[in-house]
Design a protein around this motif. Structure first.
Motif, PDB file in Angstrom:
ATOM      1  N   TYR A 102      79.621  29.351  74.920  1.00  0.00           N
ATOM      2  CA  TYR A 102      78.338  29.779  75.016  1.00  0.00           C
ATOM      3  C   TYR A 102      78.199  31.449  75.449  1.00  0.00           C
ATOM      4  CZ  TYR A 102      79.520  29.372  80.138  1.00  0.00           C
ATOM      5  OH  TYR A 102      80.081  29.216  81.241  1.00  0.00           O
ATOM      6  N   THR A 103      77.110  31.901  75.134  1.00  0.00           N
ATOM      7  CA  THR A 103      76.973  33.349  75.112  1.00  0.00           C
ATOM      8  C   THR A 103      76.624  33.515  76.613  1.00  0.00           C
ATOM      9  OG1 THR A 103      74.871  33.468  74.124  1.00  0.00           O
ATOM     10  CG2 THR A 103      76.700  33.645  72.614  1.00  0.00           C
ATOM     11  N   GLU A 155      68.036  25.094  71.832  1.00  0.00           N
ATOM     12  CA  GLU A 155      69.496  25.246  71.228  1.00  0.00           C
ATOM     13  C   GLU A 155      70.319  24.000  71.525  1.00  0.00           C
ATOM     14  OE1 GLU A 155      69.891  29.888  71.196  1.00  0.00           O
ATOM     15  OE2 GLU A 155      70.144  29.176  73.053  1.00  0.00           O
ATOM     16  N   THR A 199      70.166  24.987  76.289  1.00  0.00           N
ATOM     17  CA  THR A 199      69.823  25.960  77.140  1.00  0.00           C
ATOM     18  C   THR A 199      68.466  25.665  77.775  1.00  0.00           C
ATOM     19  OG1 THR A 199      70.710  27.763  75.524  1.00  0.00           O
ATOM     20  CG2 THR A 199      69.225  28.671  77.164  1.00  0.00           C
ATOM     21  N   ILE A 238      73.111  26.846  80.938  1.00  0.00           N
ATOM     22  CA  ILE A 238      73.629  25.797  80.149  1.00  0.00           C
ATOM     23  C   ILE A 238      73.349  24.612  80.909  1.00  0.00           C
ATOM     24  CG2 ILE A 238      75.442  24.814  78.749  1.00  0.00           C
ATOM     25  CD1 ILE A 238      74.332  27.639  77.768  1.00  0.00           C
ATOM     26  N   SER A 246      76.930  25.474  83.584  1.00  0.00           N
ATOM     27  CA  SER A 246      77.319  26.690  83.432  1.00  0.00           C
ATOM     28  C   SER A 246      77.343  27.618  85.056  1.00  0.00           C
ATOM     29  CB  SER A 246      76.334  27.785  82.662  1.00  0.00           C
ATOM     30  OG  SER A 246      74.946  27.688  82.905  1.00  0.00           O
ATOM     31  N   SER A 262      73.222  31.210  77.245  1.00  0.00           N
ATOM     32  CA  SER A 262      72.648  30.495  76.164  1.00  0.00           C
ATOM     33  C   SER A 262      73.463  30.261  74.997  1.00  0.00           C
ATOM     34  CB  SER A 262      71.360  31.409  75.764  1.00  0.00           C
ATOM     35  OG  SER A 262      72.042  32.618  75.366  1.00  0.00           O
ATOM     36  N   SER A 263      72.717  29.711  74.076  1.00  0.00           N
ATOM     37  CA  SER A 263      73.339  29.176  72.718  1.00  0.00           C
ATOM     38  C   SER A 263      74.915  28.552  73.028  1.00  0.00           C
ATOM     39  CB  SER A 263      73.777  30.603  71.922  1.00  0.00           C
ATOM     40  OG  SER A 263      72.575  31.237  71.601  1.00  0.00           O
ATOM     41  N   PRO A 264      74.907  27.144  73.803  1.00  0.00           N
ATOM     42  CA  PRO A 264      75.800  26.512  73.806  1.00  0.00           C
ATOM     43  C   PRO A 264      76.146  25.745  72.387  1.00  0.00           C
ATOM     44  CG  PRO A 264      73.909  25.170  74.725  1.00  0.00           C
ATOM     45  CD  PRO A 264      73.562  26.888  74.298  1.00  0.00           C
ATOM     46  N   ARG A 265      77.497  25.603  72.288  1.00  0.00           N
ATOM     47  CA  ARG A 265      77.943  24.729  71.159  1.00  0.00           C
ATOM     48  C   ARG A 265      79.226  23.838  71.750  1.00  0.00           C
ATOM     49  NH1 ARG A 265      73.930  24.421  67.473  1.00  0.00           N
ATOM     50  NH2 ARG A 265      74.868  23.459  65.302  1.00  0.00           N
TER      51      ARG A 265
END
Lengths: 254, 427
Positions: free
Chosen positions: B170-171, B377, B390, B399, B413, B420-423
């Protein structure tokens, strides 16, 4: 004179002794029962043989005409003592003239004839009764047979219904136990599975796996079903005292 | 006679009917077989006893294993206080008969230069060991080692691969600087990747799990890069003018999709890494963004506003056979495929907030999974059982993870980090 007195005394003593002897002899005579013994024996000789039909068929000895059998005849059925003497083969102790002897013989012949007729009638009656008994028995057997057949059919019907009910209730109880013992977790949800396993429950309630009839294709699911059975292992005995085979189908609830 | 008895499913009167029918239909009412009994039961969490491993670090390892199994939603680790058997004691099924435990994990740790862990999994019903393994790792990898044990337990009991060794990227945004974090599946052991930018977006895993594609805004342009996790080296891939946002890798691994506004309005492209070749898939009027490649590589889900509002569409890998998937809501974005390719998760605007939804690829079965705060997301776990997303439900973005059904939502998180932007990694 002394001789005469002595003679009187002697005569008195002898008289007394004679009387004593007489009375003793008389007493002895009256105390004997020889005549009665003869009477009993006489009756025995002329008494008709008991009618064969009345004798139990299961007792062959009753057909025997031997002495042992004869002695069973009760004295009350014998002829009266007066007649008994008439029927006696023993020489009568009294005087009898020829006329009366002929009369007696005629009476005896008539009595024997009547006795024979009576015997024949009784034999016929016994035969008729036996036939009636056989017919009655046959009818009863027939009725019993029909009743037994009908009863068996009715009883059989009830038994089947009761069997189904008992088996169904038994199955529900087994189902509840297996349900409680079955634990599985599923990583893949909404999966359509079915595992069928045949088990045998012995008469003492031991449950054993016979065969996996239909595997689900999911090895873990099948294993969980087998474990549930293994965990159960002992249940209440089947309802009919014999081994019972069950098919257990395991489904995931969706 | 065959009598079907179904617990919980079949009303009693139906059972009676089944019984009567079985009696009537059976030839002459005679019995010819035993009872057929249906047992229908929902799966449940499997009670398991995770005993504290003997030796150094034993309690930490046991704790991680227990947490893994619990978080999976398939196991119910039992309270160690209820255990009769002691850790060093020989296993006996008698000790566990009354606890309800289906399985017992015991083991030992030998700490030398590395950690050596030996574990044995016992089946309580069978009364015997069903798995015995030895693991070796450096002390820094204690948690991955424990996750590996969890995976093996999970695989043995469920028959499926566990996700305890998977990772989530994630960012982050801190002090005006964007970064990228990598964490274990449970959000623990987060570590920062050597990626810095003014802004970072859309990290996307390579199918091998060895590299991550992402979009970075440096200077004024949005370009696409890849970081190789083994070397931690960054590789620039798309440096076109305009905004270039990463989509996702195709399964073969040499091609990925992305959206670019290099020709004006954003469109969907594919890029062949080794051949360095671009291919444009959409040319429609309007905005086409957020491409996501299906697990089989045959389809692409994306967002288009060609009908006026952003909606989810699908097309084949060549850019043909476009179909609109969503009709509910007026702003649907961020599509993400389930591993089986049957479901797509996305975020949609509903009642003044963004929420997570799932929909089958045939357009049916729309389900809303979230409701608190803004939730966006989504990304599904490799086994399809979990979704990370997110959410700003607690103020700043963070997250969160939930079951694919929407249950058990929790933050993973660390606090104080805007994330944000978890993958989710593929493995």
């Amino acid at each position: 004179m002394t001789g005469q007195i002595m003679s009187f005394e002697k005569a008195t003593g002898l008289s007394f002794a004679a009387h004593v002897v007489f009375f003793v002899f008389a007493a002895l005579l009256t105390s004997t029962n020889h005549a009665r013994d003869v009477d009993i024996y006489t009756v025995r000789i002329v008494s008709p043989a008991p009618p064969a039909p009345t004798a139990p068929a299961t007792e062959p000895a009753s057909r025997d005409t031997g002495p042992a059998n004869r002695q069973r005849v009760p004295p009350a059925k014998k002829a009266p003592p007066k007649d008994s003497q008439l029927l006696s083969d023993e020489p009568a102790p009294v005087r009898v003239d020829k006329k009366s002897l002929a009369l007696k013989r005629a009476t005896l012949a008539e009595a024997r004839h009547q006795q024979e007729l009576r015997r024949l009638r009784e034999a016929q009656e016994a035969k008729d009764q036996a036939i009636r008994d056989i017919e009655q028995k046959s009818r009863l057997d027939s009725i019993r047979q029909r009743a037994a057949t009908t009863g068996a059919e009715e009883a059989g019907g009830r038994s089947e219904a009761e069997r189904n009910k008992a088996l169904s209730e038994y199955g529900e109880r087994i189902q509840a136990i297996i349900y409680d013992n079955w634990a599985y977790t599923q990583a893949e949800e909404n999966k359509d599975l079915k595992t069928s396993i045949s088990v045998q429950v012995s008469r003492d309630g031991v449950m054993t796996v016979r065969k996996v009839e239909e595997p689900s294709g999911d090895r873990v699911f099948d294993r969980s079903a087998l474990k549930a059975i293994r965990k159960t292992s002992k249940v209440e005995p089947p309802p009919f005292g014999k081994d019972e085979e069950l098919i257990l189908n395991f489904y995931p609830e969706r | 006679m065959t009598v079907t008895i179904t617990r919980d499913k079949c009303p009693r009167y139906l059972l009676s009917l089944a019984l009567a029918a079985a009696v009537l239909l059976s030839p002459q009412g005679k019995s010819d077989a035993g009872l057929s009994i249906d047992i229908v039961k929902a799966p449940r969490k499997l009670p398991i006893a995770v005993m504290e491993l003997t030796g150094p670090y034993g309690s930490q390892i046991s704790e991680v294993i227990s947490e893994d199994l619990s978080l999976s939603g398939l196991f119910e680790p039992l309270d160690p206080e209820t255990f009769i058997e002691r850790p060093g004691q020989k296993f006996s099924k008698v000790h566990w008969a009354g606890t309800g435990a289906e399985a017992v994990l015991k083991g030992e740790v030998v700490a030398a230069e590395d950690l050596i862990v030996r574990v044995t999994l016992y089946d309580v019903v069978e009364g015997r060991p069903v798995m015995a393994k030895q693991y070796k790792a450096t002390r820094e990898l204690l948690r991955p080692l424990a996750h590996a044990v969890s995976n093996d337990i999970y695989r043995h009991i469920t028959g499926k691969e566990g996700i305890f060794r998977t990772r989530i990227v994630y960012t982050t945004l801190k002090d005006g600087q964007a970064g990228m974090h990598l964490a274990d599946w449970d959000g623990k052991r987060g570590r920062e990747l050597p990626v810095k930018a003014r802004s970072l977006m859309a990290p996307r895993w390579h199918w091998s799990g060895k590299s991550i594609l992402y979009s970075a805004q440096r200077e004024r342009s949005w370009n696409i890069h890849r970081i190789h996790l083994s070397s931690m080296k960054e590789e620039p891939l798309i440096q076109e003018k305009g905004t270039n946002i990463a989509g996702g890798f195709f399964p073969e691994g040499d091609r990925f999709t992305f959206s670019s506004s290099k020709d004006g309005t954003p469109d969907i492209y594919t890029y062949y890494i080794h051949r360095k070749k671009l291919s444009k898939l959409t040319r429609d009027y309007g905005i086409e963004v957020s491409p996501a490649v299906s697990p089989d590589g045959e389809s692409i889900a994306y967002v288009s506003d060609r009908t006026g509002s952003p909606q989810i569409y699908t097309m084949d890998k060549f850019g043909y056979n476009k179909d609109r998937l969503t009709y509910e809501g007026r702003y649907n974005t961020s599509p993400s495929w389930s591993p089986d390719g049957k479901t797509i998760a996305f975020s949609g605007w509903k009642e003044d907030s963004n929420q997570i939804f799932t929909i089958r690829t045939d357009g049916r079965g729309l389900r809303q999974l979230t409701g608190e705060g803004n939730n966006e997301e989504p990304s599904l776990s490799p086994d399809g059982r979990f979704i990370v997303f997110t959410s700003d439900r607690e103020g700043s973005k963070a997250i969160y993870m939930m079951r694919a059904s929407g249950e058990e939502q929790r933050r993973i998180s660390p606090p104080g980090v805007r994330a944000s932007s978890p993958r989710w990694s593929p493995n």
